[in-house]
Design an enzyme around this catalytic site. Structure first.
Site, PDB file in Angstrom:
ATOM      1  N   GLY A 112       2.452  -4.342  -2.818  1.00 15.41           N
ATOM      2  CA  GLY A 112       2.348  -5.646  -1.480  1.00 15.41           C
ATOM      3  C   GLY A 112       0.622  -6.412  -2.397  1.00 15.41           C
ATOM      4  N   THR A 113       0.153  -5.382  -2.504  1.00 10.90           N
ATOM      5  CA  THR A 113      -1.207  -5.753  -3.483  1.00 10.90           C
ATOM      6  C   THR A 113      -1.262  -6.886  -4.923  1.00 10.90           C
ATOM      7  OG1 THR A 113      -2.014  -3.795  -2.589  1.00 10.90           O
ATOM      8  CG2 THR A 113      -4.158  -4.614  -4.416  1.00 10.90           C
ATOM      9  N   ASN A 191      -2.098  -5.308  10.340  1.00 13.39           N
ATOM     10  CA  ASN A 191      -1.791  -4.340   9.533  1.00 13.39           C
ATOM     11  C   ASN A 191      -2.535  -2.824  10.955  1.00 13.39           C
ATOM     12  OD1 ASN A 191      -3.750  -5.240   8.088  1.00 13.39           O
ATOM     13  ND2 ASN A 191      -4.043  -2.837   7.729  1.00 13.39           N
ATOM     14  N   GLN A 219       3.039  -6.249   6.565  1.00 11.57           N
ATOM     15  CA  GLN A 219       3.732  -5.798   7.842  1.00 11.57           C
ATOM     16  C   GLN A 219       4.578  -6.794   8.628  1.00 11.57           C
ATOM     17  OE1 GLN A 219       2.513  -2.743   8.978  1.00 11.57           O
ATOM     18  NE2 GLN A 219       1.295  -2.625   7.371  1.00 11.57           N
ATOM     19  N   GLY A 240       7.794  -3.327  -0.216  1.00 10.19           N
ATOM     20  CA  GLY A 240       8.758  -2.004  -0.127  1.00 10.19           C
ATOM     21  C   GLY A 240       8.556  -1.089   0.647  1.00 10.19           C
ATOM     22  N   THR A 277       9.604  -4.791 -17.425  1.00 16.41           N
ATOM     23  CA  THR A 277      10.267  -4.128 -18.032  1.00 16.41           C
ATOM     24  C   THR A 277      10.636  -4.061 -15.998  1.00 16.41           C
ATOM     25  OG1 THR A 277      10.761  -3.009 -19.334  1.00 16.41           O
ATOM     26  CG2 THR A 277      11.996  -2.272 -18.156  1.00 16.41           C
ATOM     27  N   CYS A 365     -15.153   8.220  10.677  1.00 14.36           N
ATOM     28  CA  CYS A 365     -15.488   8.937  10.090  1.00 14.36           C
ATOM     29  C   CYS A 365     -13.914   9.227   9.787  1.00 14.36           C
ATOM     30  CB  CYS A 365     -14.689  10.420  11.195  1.00 14.36           C
ATOM     31  SG  CYS A 365     -16.587  10.577  11.504  1.00 14.36           S
TER      32      CYS A 365
END
Lengths: 426, 292
Positions: A112-113, A191, A219, A240, A277, A365
């Protein structure tokens, strides 16, 4: 896992709900656990599907031969390699069917990035005279960090704010688009909170201004119906591993006629728009996953949604001082983001983990940062609630028994941590 | 996922001495809900002047709970003077170490102990412990005294370490310059090269040179500090000696962006470019929360 009935007859007193009066010493975790239905230690209750999903076995079966037997390169001249190309074409068609578009509008990427980077940087590259990007404050880092890096290279970025429920300010969006704007990128669904933005409406606004529109639908894809044929969306990213395909495969939908420069230069693959590829097993797996997503889409919006609603109702009823983050009306059917006041998210997650329950948190945290999630902060969720926010994200593999188990455990965890908290006055 | 030691998990899952001591001799409260962690420590002295009982209540992550639990174990049976010798390093090493980003949890334990003892000795009331020194980090309310202390006791040499140990600089980033100064003050000039080596300020600048230097200073000196905290800055215009900038990202909503503007942006630009510069925020209709 034994039935919930057994649990209720167990020895732990009170439901630890609003009327709970148990104020004894902190129960050791073993006591807490012995009150719970016995669980197979190997079984995990996975409710972190917005992070990643389990690969469907049918998907694995579909891709396996392309790792072991049919390992050819689809660009090769021999039949051994060439026959793989037919399978890729089939996968491309399956993805197009899920999105309601043409197969030639599907560009396979690695994640996705990469799709987000390709959309934004590929558009800027073909519009050298436009130097502005409009996006939102609640985007995934794949878009937000990319934009902020571009800002260092002389582009200007406008980030649209959201209201307390996470809804976008559409007036502000229209206001920020100017002649200098190259691209507008707004996520389909958030998300963290699951809030769904009115993307078709936004796409029309952007299009009417003659600007390219991209949406990160990582999402949304597979969870809610998408039909790109009737929409003004120019580009859409998909990943995916969020819809039961493996990690390492993504898609960028590029509407026919949309100009875009390649992000990865190299060979002629993907019609010259993305060198490298093809990830053949990944592409075939994604094709199958999209076919299954289409098949299960109704279930996602009925059974999975009712599981989410069941969990939400039970938690709201049994845990005092908690609240839902995000517009409950416009939300992904699988996502529940809930804040428990006076306690801290990482501590909740670690206790959930003791019961084999996987979820995530917007607490500071958990990330190592000192401030909580940028999404909750943009919404103006008070720090007191943001630190104690937990996201449960379900999938078609979750069961009612799992939801009931989580609903059984959660109030006890909340109560235990509140016993520790100096902010709960007893 | 954090890599916690078994000891941390043990003290998190089975915390010792939870609660409040009845009729305590000393109570110390540190942290707040907004900060993401908070600790209330109470103790009672025995007839021999040693700590007979100590209890805690903690809001925070696993390492905060574990640090608090260990603290109570460490101080029991000690005289107040002995207890004062307990450092955050003692807490961390008792736990077999804490992740670097979680060291502030051990510091919080030590601060609560100090506050409780101060409360007993009647210097101030523990409920609203008066902080010594001047506030440096306005986001997390950390004073210069506290920063000096963690730098000295833990041998810190970078701003990032200071943030990990006491949270200072973890919000808007406006105090990074001051923290760097405090590190140099405590550790001496040796660490200075690790922080930043400022370029020589040119005597006379042409307009083009000035614009380039302002841009360079923003890119190299100011932006990284702001971006570390999710904020950013954009250079809008330079009009004579007036530099007009706009905050982006987190800085645009930061309550103390006014301080950042003056104490970071203007200070840095004066330091690296010219003492005559003034910095102003862009007056624009695009600033956040402008209308519905």
């Amino acid at each position: 896992m034994s039935s919930p009935k057994t649990t209720r007859s167990g020895s732990v007193s009170g439901s630890c709900g609003p009327d709970c009066t148990c104020r004894g010493p902190i129960p050791a975790l073993d006591d807490l656990r012995s009150a719970m239905p016995k669980q197979d230690p190997k079984s995990v209750i996975y409710m972190d599907n917005n992070a990643t999903t389990r690969v469907d076995e049918q998907v694995v079966a579909e891709m396996l031969p392309y790792l072991t037997e049919q390992y050819g390169n689809p660009s090769s001249m021999h039949t051994f390699g060439g026959q793989v190309a037919h399978k890729i074409a089939e996968a491309r068609q399956r993805v197009a069917d899920l999105l309601g578009c043409l197969p030639e509008e599907i560009l396979f990427t690695s994640c996705g990035t990469e799709s987000d980077n390709t959309a934004i940087k590929g558009t800027l590259a073909v519009l050298p005279n436009k130097r502005k990007i409009v996006t939102t404050r609640v985007e995934h880092p794949a878009v937000l960090t990319t934009c902020r890096d571009l800002e260092r290279h002389g582009y200007s970025i406008s980030e649209i704010g959201v209201d307390r429920q996470g809804n976008l300010n559409l007036d502000e969006l229209g206001f920020r688009i100017d002649d200098n704007t190259a691209i507008v990128s707004v996520m389909y669904a958030n998300n963290e909170t699951g809030v769904i933005f009115p993307i078709d409406e936004i796409a029309s606004i952007v299009h009417s201004r003659g600007v390219v529109f991209h949406t990160d639908a990582v999402q949304a894809a597979g969870k809610i119906p998408l039909n790109l044929r009737n929409s003004a969306i120019d580009m859409l990213s998909l990943s995916g591993h969020k819809l039961h395909a493996p990690k390492g495969i993504g898609v960028l939908y590029v509407r026919k006629g949309t100009r875009i420069a390649p992000f990865l230069h190299g060979g002629h693959q993907e019609s010259g728009r993305r060198g490298g590829t093809e990830n053949v097993p990944g592409i075939i797996a994604l094709g199958k996953a999209c076919e299954l997503a289409l098949k299960y889409r109704v279930e996602e919006n009925t059974r999975v949604k009712s599981l989410r609603d069941r969990l939400e109702a039970k938690l709201l009823a049994s845990c005092p001082d908690c609240m839902i983050n995000g517009n409950p009306e416009h939300r992904l059917p699988n996502t529940l983001n809930i804040s428990f006041e006076y306690i801290e998210g990482e501590a909740i997650l670690l206790l959930l983990n003791q019961f084999g329950i996987c979820a995530s948190s917007g607490s500071a945290c958990t990330s190592g940062a000192l401030e909580p999630s940028h999404v909750l902060r943009a919404m103006g969720v008070p720090f007191t609630a943001a630190h104690g926010s937990i996201r449960f994200s379900l999938s078609r593999f979750n069961t009612e028994a799992e939801v009931d188990f989580v609903a059984e455990v959660m109030p006890k965890i909340v109560n235990r941590l509140r016993e520790l908290s100096p902010f709960v006055k007893r | 996922m954090w890599d916690y030691t078994d000891k941390v998990m043990d003290h998190f899952l089975n915390p010792r001495n939870v609660g409040s001591v009845e009729n305590p001799d000393g109570v110390g409260e540190v942290g707040s809900l907004a900060c993401g962690d908070a600790l209330t420590l109470s103790f009672k002295l025995g007839p021999d002047g040693r700590i007979a009982d100590a209890k805690f209540k903690t809001f925070g992550c696993a390492s905060a709970v574990a640090s608090s639990s260990v603290l109570t174990e460490l101080i029991k049976g000690k005289t107040l003077d002995e207890a004062m010798q307990v450092t955050n390093q003692d807490i961390a090493s008792y736990l077999g170490g804490l992740p670097e980003q979680k060291m502030h949890c051990s510091v919080m334990g030590q601060e609560a102990l100090e506050a409780a003892i101060a409360n007993y000795r009647g210097k101030h009331d523990g409920a609203a412990a008066v902080k010594k020194g001047n506030i440096v980090c306005t986001c997390f309310g950390v004073t210069d005294e506290e920063i000096r202390k963690v730098v000295r006791e833990n041998g810190l040499s970078t701003v990032e370490q200071v943030t990990n140990y006491c949270k200072a600089g973890g919000g808007c980033g406006g105090c990074h310059g001051r923290i760097a100064e405090l590190i140099v003050e405590v550790q001496g000039e040796a660490v200075k090269t690790q922080i930043a080596s400022p370029p020589k300020k040119p005597a006379k600048l042409t307009n083009i040179q000035k614009i380039q230097l302002v841009q360079q200073t923003i890119n190299e000196q100011i932006r990284p500090a702001l971006r570390a905290d999710g904020g950013d800055i954009e250079l809008i215009d330079i009009d004579g000696n007036k530099v007009i900038v706009a905050f982006r990202g987190m800085c645009a909503q930061c309550k103390v962006s006014g301080f950042t503007m003056k104490d970071v942006v203007q200070a840095r630009l004066r330091e690296y470019v010219s003492d005559d510069l003034t910095v102003e925020a862009e007056k624009n209709p695009e600033s956040s929360e402008h209308k519905s």
